[in-house]
Enzyme design. Sequence first.
Site, PDB file in Angstrom:
ATOM      1  N   ARG A  35       0.829  -1.216   0.000  1.00  0.00           N
ATOM      2  CA  ARG A  35       0.000   0.000   0.000  1.00  0.00           C
ATOM      3  C   ARG A  35       0.858   1.259   0.000  1.00  0.00           C
ATOM      4  NH1 ARG A  35      -4.482  -1.763   4.532  1.00  0.00           N
ATOM      5  NH2 ARG A  35      -5.204  -3.618   3.443  1.00  0.00           N
ATOM      6  N   CYS A  36       1.878   1.245  -0.799  1.00  0.00           N
ATOM      7  CA  CYS A  36       2.864   2.322  -0.840  1.00  0.00           C
ATOM      8  C   CYS A  36       2.822   2.979  -2.221  1.00  0.00           C
ATOM      9  CB  CYS A  36       4.250   1.710  -0.577  1.00  0.00           C
ATOM     10  SG  CYS A  36       5.642   2.825  -0.726  1.00  0.00           S
ATOM     11  N   GLY A  37       3.209   4.236  -2.276  1.00  0.00           N
ATOM     12  CA  GLY A  37       3.293   4.914  -3.562  1.00  0.00           C
ATOM     13  C   GLY A  37       4.288   4.260  -4.510  1.00  0.00           C
ATOM     14  N   PHE A  38       5.250   3.505  -3.953  1.00  0.00           N
ATOM     15  CA  PHE A  38       6.245   2.818  -4.769  1.00  0.00           C
ATOM     16  C   PHE A  38       5.836   1.387  -5.125  1.00  0.00           C
ATOM     17  CE2 PHE A  38       8.900   5.908  -2.322  1.00  0.00           C
ATOM     18  CZ  PHE A  38       9.270   6.704  -3.394  1.00  0.00           C
ATOM     19  N   THR A  39       4.677   0.938  -4.660  1.00  0.00           N
ATOM     20  CA  THR A  39       4.228  -0.437  -4.907  1.00  0.00           C
ATOM     21  C   THR A  39       4.245  -0.811  -6.389  1.00  0.00           C
ATOM     22  OG1 THR A  39       2.928  -0.438  -2.878  1.00  0.00           O
ATOM     23  CG2 THR A  39       2.331  -2.073  -4.537  1.00  0.00           C
TER      24      THR A  39
END
Length: 162
Positions: A35-39
Amino acid sequence: MTTIYDFSPAGADGIPHPLSDYSDKVLLIVNTASRCGFTPQYEGLETLWRKYRSAGLVVLAFPCNQFGAQEPGTSDEIARFCTMNYAVTFPILAKIDVNGPKAEPLYGYLKQERPGLFGSRAIKWNFTKFLVGRNGRVLARYSPRTTPTALERDVTAALGGG
């Protein structure tokens, strides 16, 4: 002398996963979160894995919930998410801490060998990457902002092709 092959972090099933099994391979080790912007980097990691695994590259993902609680799931939920959303086929190991008193010992070693910006040993966020050569020594550390595509030249050099 310590190398990456001296560590056996737990696999997603809780069973020790000896990194000595990857002797003479190039490893790309990444702390991940769903659930990360980098996912979306999972896609690029999978692309590198598929393109270079026959040449000796192994991508190892270590889910981590230490940054913004962005990896709250169980091992099964994480694996299902990665497979369904990014068609991930590279190994996803047990969820770990990368900083603090409960940090996975492998990460203590990685941070010692390749400190971050200004000598900081802390992992600052999800998707920090470490490139390990065939000899088990840490070659490089990359920030979360460094995309898997940007690593391709270093990966091919470590594999002996550039």
